[in-house]
Scaffold this motif. Structure first.
Motif, PDB file in Angstrom:
ATOM      1  N   LYS A 102      58.471   8.730  31.977  1.00 55.20           N
ATOM      2  CA  LYS A 102      59.458   8.053  32.832  1.00 55.20           C
ATOM      3  C   LYS A 102      60.495   7.308  31.979  1.00 55.20           C
ATOM      4  O   LYS A 102      61.694   7.387  32.247  1.00 55.20           O
ATOM      5  N   LYS A 103      60.036   6.608  30.937  1.00 56.78           N
ATOM      6  CA  LYS A 103      60.971   5.903  30.045  1.00 56.78           C
ATOM      7  C   LYS A 103      61.887   6.889  29.329  1.00 56.78           C
ATOM      8  O   LYS A 103      63.088   6.652  29.207  1.00 56.78           O
ATOM      9  N   ALA A 104      61.311   7.985  28.844  1.00 59.06           N
ATOM     10  CA  ALA A 104      62.111   8.994  28.137  1.00 59.06           C
ATOM     11  C   ALA A 104      63.139   9.622  29.077  1.00 59.06           C
ATOM     12  O   ALA A 104      64.289   9.844  28.692  1.00 59.06           O
ATOM     13  N   ALA A 105      62.741   9.894  30.309  1.00 60.90           N
ATOM     14  CA  ALA A 105      63.663  10.491  31.283  1.00 60.90           C
ATOM     15  C   ALA A 105      64.787   9.517  31.624  1.00 60.90           C
ATOM     16  O   ALA A 105      65.954   9.918  31.712  1.00 60.90           O
ATOM     17  N   ALA A 106      64.454   8.256  31.806  1.00 65.50           N
ATOM     18  CA  ALA A 106      65.484   7.254  32.125  1.00 65.50           C
ATOM     19  C   ALA A 106      66.473   7.119  30.969  1.00 65.50           C
ATOM     20  O   ALA A 106      67.694   7.038  31.189  1.00 65.50           O
ATOM     21  N   ALA A 107      65.966   7.110  29.741  1.00 62.49           N
ATOM     22  CA  ALA A 107      66.853   7.020  28.575  1.00 62.49           C
ATOM     23  C   ALA A 107      67.738   8.255  28.481  1.00 62.49           C
ATOM     24  O   ALA A 107      68.932   8.151  28.187  1.00 62.49           O
ATOM     25  N   ALA A 108      67.161   9.433  28.743  1.00 64.95           N
ATOM     26  CA  ALA A 108      67.934  10.678  28.676  1.00 64.95           C
ATOM     27  C   ALA A 108      69.037  10.690  29.727  1.00 64.95           C
ATOM     28  O   ALA A 108      70.169  11.100  29.444  1.00 64.95           O
ATOM     29  N   ILE A 109      68.709  10.242  30.928  1.00 66.93           N
ATOM     30  CA  ILE A 109      69.713  10.193  32.003  1.00 66.93           C
ATOM     31  C   ILE A 109      70.840   9.252  31.617  1.00 66.93           C
ATOM     32  O   ILE A 109      72.020   9.574  31.789  1.00 66.93           O
ATOM     33  N   ASN A 110      70.491   8.104  31.060  1.00 65.29           N
ATOM     34  CA  ASN A 110      71.509   7.134  30.649  1.00 65.29           C
ATOM     35  C   ASN A 110      72.382   7.700  29.526  1.00 65.29           C
ATOM     36  O   ASN A 110      73.610   7.570  29.569  1.00 65.29           O
ATOM     37  N   ASP A 111      71.762   8.338  28.534  1.00 65.45           N
ATOM     38  CA  ASP A 111      72.527   8.924  27.424  1.00 65.45           C
ATOM     39  C   ASP A 111      73.454  10.032  27.907  1.00 65.45           C
ATOM     40  O   ASP A 111      74.608  10.123  27.483  1.00 65.45           O
ATOM     41  N   LEU A 112      72.951  10.871  28.800  1.00 73.37           N
ATOM     42  CA  LEU A 112      73.772  11.960  29.337  1.00 73.37           C
ATOM     43  C   LEU A 112      74.924  11.412  30.177  1.00 73.37           C
ATOM     44  O   LEU A 112      76.056  11.890  30.082  1.00 73.37           O
ATOM     45  N   ARG A 113      74.651  10.381  30.964  1.00 78.56           N
ATOM     46  CA  ARG A 113      75.702   9.750  31.778  1.00 78.56           C
ATOM     47  C   ARG A 113      76.788   9.162  30.881  1.00 78.56           C
ATOM     48  O   ARG A 113      77.983   9.341  31.133  1.00 78.56           O
ATOM     49  N   THR A 114      76.368   8.481  29.821  1.00 78.84           N
ATOM     50  CA  THR A 114      77.335   7.887  28.895  1.00 78.84           C
ATOM     51  C   THR A 114      78.189   8.968  28.237  1.00 78.84           C
ATOM     52  O   THR A 114      79.413   8.826  28.142  1.00 78.84           O
ATOM     53  N   PHE A 115      77.536  10.050  27.789  1.00 75.92           N
ATOM     54  CA  PHE A 115      78.298  11.150  27.188  1.00 75.92           C
ATOM     55  C   PHE A 115      79.282  11.744  28.184  1.00 75.92           C
ATOM     56  O   PHE A 115      80.450  11.971  27.857  1.00 75.92           O
ATOM     57  N   ARG A 116      78.826  12.001  29.398  1.00 73.70           N
ATOM     58  CA  ARG A 116      79.690  12.601  30.419  1.00 73.70           C
ATOM     59  C   ARG A 116      80.884  11.693  30.726  1.00 73.70           C
ATOM     60  O   ARG A 116      82.009  12.164  30.861  1.00 73.70           O
ATOM     61  N   GLU A 117      80.635  10.387  30.828  1.00 81.89           N
ATOM     62  CA  GLU A 117      81.733   9.443  31.090  1.00 81.89           C
ATOM     63  C   GLU A 117      82.745   9.449  29.950  1.00 81.89           C
ATOM     64  O   GLU A 117      83.950   9.439  30.183  1.00 81.89           O
ATOM     65  N   ASP A 118      82.243   9.468  28.714  1.00 83.28           N
ATOM     66  CA  ASP A 118      83.162   9.497  27.568  1.00 83.28           C
ATOM     67  C   ASP A 118      83.913  10.828  27.489  1.00 83.28           C
ATOM     68  O   ASP A 118      85.093  10.858  27.157  1.00 83.28           O
ATOM     69  N   TRP A 119      83.230  11.936  27.775  1.00 84.39           N
ATOM     70  CA  TRP A 119      83.864  13.249  27.704  1.00 84.39           C
ATOM     71  C   TRP A 119      84.951  13.394  28.767  1.00 84.39           C
ATOM     72  O   TRP A 119      86.003  13.973  28.506  1.00 84.39           O
ATOM     73  N   THR A 120      84.700  12.893  29.966  1.00 80.53           N
ATOM     74  CA  THR A 120      85.669  13.032  31.049  1.00 80.53           C
ATOM     75  C   THR A 120      86.655  11.870  31.118  1.00 80.53           C
ATOM     76  O   THR A 120      87.504  11.850  32.002  1.00 80.53           O
ATOM     77  N   SER A 121      86.549  10.932  30.186  1.00 81.81           N
ATOM     78  CA  SER A 121      87.439   9.773  30.189  1.00 81.81           C
ATOM     79  C   SER A 121      88.891  10.190  30.000  1.00 81.81           C
ATOM     80  O   SER A 121      89.191  11.261  29.447  1.00 81.81           O
ATOM     81  N   GLU A 122      89.770   9.347  30.443  1.00 83.21           N
ATOM     82  CA  GLU A 122      91.206   9.612  30.292  1.00 83.21           C
ATOM     83  C   GLU A 122      91.570   9.746  28.811  1.00 83.21           C
ATOM     84  O   GLU A 122      92.361  10.608  28.431  1.00 83.21           O
ATOM     85  N   ARG A 123      90.943   8.922  27.983  1.00 83.29           N
ATOM     86  CA  ARG A 123      91.237   8.957  26.543  1.00 83.29           C
ATOM     87  C   ARG A 123      90.911  10.334  25.957  1.00 83.29           C
ATOM     88  O   ARG A 123      91.736  10.932  25.255  1.00 83.29           O
ATOM     89  N   THR A 124      89.707  10.836  26.236  1.00 85.13           N
ATOM     90  CA  THR A 124      89.302  12.138  25.700  1.00 85.13           C
ATOM     91  C   THR A 124      90.177  13.249  26.256  1.00 85.13           C
ATOM     92  O   THR A 124      90.622  14.127  25.504  1.00 85.13           O
ATOM     93  N   GLN A 125      90.451  13.211  27.544  1.00 87.48           N
ATOM     94  CA  GLN A 125      91.260  14.260  28.153  1.00 87.48           C
ATOM     95  C   GLN A 125      92.688  14.239  27.618  1.00 87.48           C
ATOM     96  O   GLN A 125      93.287  15.300  27.410  1.00 87.48           O
ATOM     97  N   CYS A 126      93.238  13.057  27.353  1.00 88.27           N
ATOM     98  CA  CYS A 126      94.569  12.963  26.748  1.00 88.27           C
ATOM     99  C   CYS A 126      94.562  13.532  25.329  1.00 88.27           C
ATOM    100  O   CYS A 126      95.498  14.226  24.927  1.00 88.27           O
ATOM    101  N   MET A 127      93.491  13.258  24.581  1.00 89.67           N
ATOM    102  CA  MET A 127      93.380  13.809  23.229  1.00 89.67           C
ATOM    103  C   MET A 127      93.310  15.328  23.271  1.00 89.67           C
ATOM    104  O   MET A 127      93.973  16.011  22.483  1.00 89.67           O
ATOM    105  N   LEU A 128      92.512  15.861  24.180  1.00 92.70           N
ATOM    106  CA  LEU A 128      92.390  17.313  24.296  1.00 92.70           C
ATOM    107  C   LEU A 128      93.709  17.942  24.733  1.00 92.70           C
ATOM    108  O   LEU A 128      94.088  19.002  24.241  1.00 92.70           O
ATOM    109  N   SER A 129      94.401  17.277  25.633  1.00 98.52           N
ATOM    110  CA  SER A 129      95.700  17.764  26.084  1.00 98.52           C
ATOM    111  C   SER A 129      96.710  17.747  24.932  1.00 98.52           C
ATOM    112  O   SER A 129      97.463  18.707  24.734  1.00 98.52           O
TER     113      SER A 129
END
Length: 119
Positions: free
Chosen positions: A65-92
């Motif tokens: 349960k702890k490992a799953a919660a940490a994984a969900i949090n890490d994946l959420r953080t990555f997804r937020e950073d990847w889809t952030s305006e900053r990242t999308q502007c850099m890719l553009s």
């Protein structure tokens, strides 16, 4: 009938970045790469409690349960950073730059790591 010139995709107007903007973008991409590399260990971390034979089922459940919660949090953080305006502007910006000058051989001289600042 007059021929109207169709705008070419290569005529995209792009503001020029200074060296600091390029370094910041490389540091951001390096951080994203580190996050992605860390996510590769998600499955082994989730499975590890199942492989420990001396662990009771309640303890195993808590570890998973702890490992799953940490994984969900890490994946959420990555997804937020990847889809952030900053990242999308850099890719553009990168896409526009590639359309303007498709010669990517200059990228061979750019260090892959070392852009993150300690701080």
């Amino acid at each position: 009938m007059t021929d109207m010139a169709m705008p070419d995709a290569r005529s995209i107007e792009m503001h020029l970045w200074d060296a600091q903007q390029h370094e910041d973008a490389l540091a951001h991409l390096e951080r994203l790469q580190e996050m992605l590399d860390a996510l590769r260990s998600t499955l082994p971390v989730l499975v590890a409690p199942l492989l420990q034979q001396d662990t009771s089922r309640p303890q195993m459940f808590v570890h998973i349960k702890k490992a799953a919660a940490a994984a969900i949090n890490d994946l959420r953080t990555f997804r937020e950073d990847w889809t952030s305006e900053r990242t999308q502007c850099m890719l553009s910006h990168s896409k526009e730059s590639r359309l303007k000058d498709g010669d990517l051989t200059k990228a061979n001289d750019v260090a892959r790591y070392g852009w993150l600042k300690e701080g």
